[in-house]
Design an enzyme around this catalytic site. Structure first.
Site, PDB file in Angstrom:
ATOM      1  N   TYR A  86       0.840  -1.193   0.000  1.00 22.73           N
ATOM      2  CA  TYR A  86       0.000   0.000   0.000  1.00 22.73           C
ATOM      3  C   TYR A  86       0.881   1.251   0.000  1.00 22.73           C
ATOM      4  O   TYR A  86       2.044   1.208   0.405  1.00 22.73           O
ATOM      5  CB  TYR A  86      -0.815   0.063   1.288  1.00 22.73           C
ATOM      6  CG  TYR A  86      -1.998  -0.865   1.374  1.00 22.73           C
ATOM      7  CD1 TYR A  86      -3.012  -0.822   0.434  1.00 22.73           C
ATOM      8  CD2 TYR A  86      -2.125  -1.740   2.448  1.00 22.73           C
ATOM      9  CE1 TYR A  86      -4.126  -1.642   0.563  1.00 22.73           C
ATOM     10  CE2 TYR A  86      -3.234  -2.562   2.582  1.00 22.73           C
ATOM     11  CZ  TYR A  86      -4.229  -2.506   1.634  1.00 22.73           C
ATOM     12  OH  TYR A  86      -5.332  -3.302   1.765  1.00 22.73           O
ATOM     13  N   GLU A 132      -5.829  -1.442   8.440  1.00 26.75           N
ATOM     14  CA  GLU A 132      -5.721  -1.262   9.893  1.00 26.75           C
ATOM     15  C   GLU A 132      -4.820  -0.060  10.203  1.00 26.75           C
ATOM     16  O   GLU A 132      -4.087  -0.041  11.179  1.00 26.75           O
ATOM     17  CB  GLU A 132      -5.173  -2.538  10.572  1.00 26.75           C
ATOM     18  CG  GLU A 132      -6.155  -3.649  10.621  1.00 26.75           C
ATOM     19  CD  GLU A 132      -6.311  -4.367   9.287  1.00 26.75           C
ATOM     20  OE1 GLU A 132      -7.382  -4.214   8.667  1.00 26.75           O
ATOM     21  OE2 GLU A 132      -5.393  -5.062   8.863  1.00 26.75           O
ATOM     22  N   ASN A 190      -9.730   0.316  -2.630  1.00 31.69           N
ATOM     23  CA  ASN A 190      -9.514  -0.930  -1.909  1.00 31.69           C
ATOM     24  C   ASN A 190     -10.816  -1.445  -1.315  1.00 31.69           C
ATOM     25  O   ASN A 190     -11.442  -0.754  -0.522  1.00 31.69           O
ATOM     26  CB  ASN A 190      -8.495  -0.732  -0.784  1.00 31.69           C
ATOM     27  CG  ASN A 190      -8.153  -2.039  -0.101  1.00 31.69           C
ATOM     28  OD1 ASN A 190      -7.794  -3.011  -0.766  1.00 31.69           O
ATOM     29  ND2 ASN A 190      -8.301  -2.092   1.206  1.00 31.69           N
ATOM     30  N   GLU A 191     -11.208  -2.632  -1.734  1.00 33.93           N
ATOM     31  CA  GLU A 191     -12.445  -3.247  -1.246  1.00 33.93           C
ATOM     32  C   GLU A 191     -13.597  -2.237  -1.266  1.00 33.93           C
ATOM     33  O   GLU A 191     -14.335  -2.103  -0.282  1.00 33.93           O
ATOM     34  CB  GLU A 191     -12.231  -3.811   0.166  1.00 33.93           C
ATOM     35  CG  GLU A 191     -11.290  -4.992   0.173  1.00 33.93           C
ATOM     36  CD  GLU A 191     -11.154  -5.633   1.565  1.00 33.93           C
ATOM     37  OE1 GLU A 191     -11.454  -4.965   2.563  1.00 33.93           O
ATOM     38  OE2 GLU A 191     -10.746  -6.796   1.623  1.00 33.93           O
ATOM     39  N   GLU A 271      -5.652 -11.112  -1.326  1.00 35.91           N
ATOM     40  CA  GLU A 271      -5.330 -11.128   0.106  1.00 35.91           C
ATOM     41  C   GLU A 271      -5.664 -12.502   0.664  1.00 35.91           C
ATOM     42  O   GLU A 271      -6.818 -12.783   0.995  1.00 35.91           O
ATOM     43  CB  GLU A 271      -6.127 -10.056   0.873  1.00 35.91           C
ATOM     44  CG  GLU A 271      -5.749  -8.631   0.549  1.00 35.91           C
ATOM     45  CD  GLU A 271      -6.433  -7.595   1.453  1.00 35.91           C
ATOM     46  OE1 GLU A 271      -7.184  -8.000   2.367  1.00 35.91           O
ATOM     47  OE2 GLU A 271      -6.203  -6.402   1.230  1.00 35.91           O
ATOM     48  N   TYR A 336       0.449  -9.859  13.216  1.00 34.87           N
ATOM     49  CA  TYR A 336      -0.498 -10.520  12.317  1.00 34.87           C
ATOM     50  C   TYR A 336      -0.356 -12.038  12.288  1.00 34.87           C
ATOM     51  O   TYR A 336      -0.954 -12.717  11.476  1.00 34.87           O
ATOM     52  CB  TYR A 336      -0.341  -9.942  10.892  1.00 34.87           C
ATOM     53  CG  TYR A 336      -1.635  -9.900  10.115  1.00 34.87           C
ATOM     54  CD1 TYR A 336      -2.535  -8.856  10.270  1.00 34.87           C
ATOM     55  CD2 TYR A 336      -1.966 -10.914   9.223  1.00 34.87           C
ATOM     56  CE1 TYR A 336      -3.718  -8.807   9.556  1.00 34.87           C
ATOM     57  CE2 TYR A 336      -3.161 -10.883   8.501  1.00 34.87           C
ATOM     58  CZ  TYR A 336      -4.028  -9.821   8.678  1.00 34.87           C
ATOM     59  OH  TYR A 336      -5.202  -9.776   7.965  1.00 34.87           O
TER      60      TYR A 336
END
Ligand code: NAG
Ligand code: NAG
Ligand code: NAG
Length: 553
Positions: A86, A132, A190-191, A271, A336
């Site tokens: 990103y 996030e 994005n999404e 993803e 993560y």
């Protein structure tokens, strides 16, 4: 007590880089370099040959530039042939028209490093990224116009996006694959299908803008949750639609949904979740290595392209963490449960993933850079400097109150009335005299990065604080709530040429004043604790494997 984790001696990686330095640019003239979609063969085509990427997500903004080469090399050695990344707008334009592109913000340098190490790049420049990340990467100054509708055709929003992408995308153009760089594909938004606005004009505006700055040759794509509902508002003709899903999802069903929008072309999972995010006050998320390995095997066996999200998560240094709704802020660690740990260490999952990839693709031989050593320096006593209230001496209308040691609220006749917290304590009864002034100390715990309530003006108050070492903000701590109890200390911020300074800002209750003074210390440890038990859970926790829950990536 707050405990810190501290790596010390890190191995010099320079000498290991030699054999990999031949980047993809070698051997081909720029004019022969092409990257495209072949609809007849359901594949990508690189330089005219069928090509499949096995990629991993890495966020340069969550890793000090000091470590970029080490992390990228470990990714290449795992058998990945690409990275996905990103670009967070708010990281690069903190104030309107003020841009940061040097040092840890040098995104161009990061992309060139990836190329030097033999990695292609899948670029996701937003403008919204979720991730996030504070407000999903959108700068909070956009909210100066209170009625702004983010991620829509709102003219003020579009004007700001136009200006930002007019700065960023020209920097990216020479780094496109066909121009000699490593960038093979660029994601738009994005999404978007998960967002309430469903504004196709906005997507068309972005498509035009990306084409204007990057040209007609670059592969532009979108990414959405794999269910049809998400694809409805996320896909747009002219942008190649890809899906995202984690282990445990029916792969055939997920790709059938991609096929409902893209009947031909490469299968792409943009993803594939190797782990999951955390929230303060909720148990640490993990995804089993077995589940990741077997699902990855099945995706690769189908001939699909895949990006592992995350391959290394990294750290939300300073104030960069985001939050979800119902309001739940994400902690400082963005480990993560990924194949490379927050500190860049090799995990069991790393080797399992590498073993799966080597069944399908050529994996580089040779030494894998080892995990960096950690060192437990032990306990460091802190000296209290000031209370927050003291620093704000405007609270004392009759002049400063002098005292050898900082005073408490009570001593300066300031009585704390209580703590409000979004989604927890939202009302407070206050008694006082008519005409008295009520002061509010407001802490931003992280702006919402996902969903309808992305217009996040300000958030609640907390009990917790931040830590700096030699001026570097390590992020927020909140050990009383968990699950994170330690903070990652990168080696390069420490000095051997003089004393190191640890600064702690405690926002709730510093144990340093009065009788408890001896309790005020930090401990430097060699093991991370990010999965401790939690004291508080305020909304039902979904197990990380149920990927349709869309608060991710
Ligand atoms: C996965 O989805 C496909 C296509 O919808 C279906 O035929 C198959 O039965 C599903 N498999 C499982 C194990 O549910
Ligand atoms: C708010 O959070 C604190 C933990 O910090 C918890 O002790 C308290 O019970 C919560 N309050 C409510 C009303 O849930
Ligand atoms: C505030 O006071 C009112 C009236 O006494 C009471 O009904 C209410 O429950 C109180 N609220 C809180 C948060 O204490």
């Amino acid at each position: 007590m707050l405990r810190l984790r501290l790596p010390t001696v890190s191995l010099l990686l320079g000498p290991l880089l030699g054999p990999l330095l031949a980047g993809p640019a070698h051997g081909l003239h720029v004019s022969q370099r092409t990257f495209a979609i072949d609809y007849s063969q359901d594949s990508f085509l690189k330089d005219g040959q069928r090509f499949r990427y096995v990629s991993g997500s890495i966020h340069y903004h969550r890793i000090p530039s000091f470590y970029w080469k080490d992390r990228l090399l470990k990714m290449r050695m795992a058998g990945l042939n690409a990275i996905q990344m990103y670009v967070p707008w708010n990281f690069h334009e903190p104030l309107p028209g003020q841009y940061q592109f040097s040092d840890d913000h040098d995104v161009g340098h990061f992309i060139k490093l990836a190329q030097e190490l033999g990695l292609l790049v899948i670029l996701r420049p937003g403008p919204y990224i979720c991730a996030e990340w504070d407000m999903g990467g959108l700068p909070a100054w956009l909210l100066e116009k209170e009625s702004i509708v983010l991620r829509s055709s709102d003219p003020d929003y579009l004007a700001a996006v136009d200006k930002w992408l007019g700065v960023l995308l020209p920097k990216m153009k020479p780094l496109l694959y066909q121009n000699g760089g490593p960038i093979i594909a660029v994601q738009v938004e994005n999404e978007y299908g998960s967002y309430f606005a469903c504004d196709y004009d906005y997507l068309r505006f972005l498509q035009k803008l990306f084409r204007h700055h990057l040209g007609d040759d670059v592969v532009l794509f979108t990414t959405d949750g794999w269910s049809e509902a998400f694809l409805k508002c996320g896909a747009l003709q002219g942008l190649y639609a890809t899906v995202d899903f984690g282990p445990g999802v029916n792969i055939t069903a997920a790709f059938l949904n991609q096929r409902s929008v893209e009947p031909r072309g490469p299968l792409v999972n943009s993803e594939f979740y190797t782990g999951w995010l955390d929230h303060w006050g909720q148990p640490h998320s993990t995804v089993s290595t077995q589940a990741v390995a077997s699902s990855l095997y099945n995706i690769l066996a189908l001939g699909a392209n895949v990006n592992l999200y995350m391959f290394i998560g990294g750290t939300n240094f300073a104030y960069w963490n985001g939050a979800n709704t119902p309001y739940a802020a994400q902690p400082t660690s963005y480990d993560y449960d990924a194949p490379l740990s927050e500190a860049g260490d090799l995990t069991e999952k790393y080797f399992a993933v590498r073993n799966v990839i080597r069944k399908f693709e050529q994996v580089p031989e040779g030494p894998i850079p080892p995990s960096t050593p950690k060192f437990a320096y032990g306990r460091v006593a802190l000296t209290q400097l000031k209370t927050v209230e003291e620093a704000l001496n405007i609270l004392s209308p009759s002049g400063p109150v002098k005292s050898l040691y900082p005073l408490t609220f009570v001593k300066v006749k300031q009585v704390p009335q209580g703590i409000l917290e979004r989604n927890n304590v939202t009302t407070l009864n206050i008694s006082g005299e008519a005409g008295a002034t009520l002061d509010l100390l407001v802490e931003n715990m992280g702006r919402v990065n996902y969903g309808r309530f992305n217009n996040d003006f300000k958030v609640g108050y907390a009990h917790q604080g931040q830590v700096w070492i030699n001026g570097f903000n390590l992020g927020r701590y909140w050990p009383a709530r968990g699950p994170q109890k330690t903070l990652f200390v990168p080696k390069h911020i420490l000095t051997v040429s003089g004393p190191n300074t640890i600064t702690v800002l405690e926002l709730e209750r510093a144990p340093c004043s009065g009788a408890g003074r001896e309790l005020c210390a930090v401990e430097l440890v060699d093991q991370p604790v990010i999965g401790a038990s939690v004291t508080y859970t305020h909304f039902p926790v979904k197990p990380p494997r149920q990927t349709p829950w869309p608060h991710h990536g």
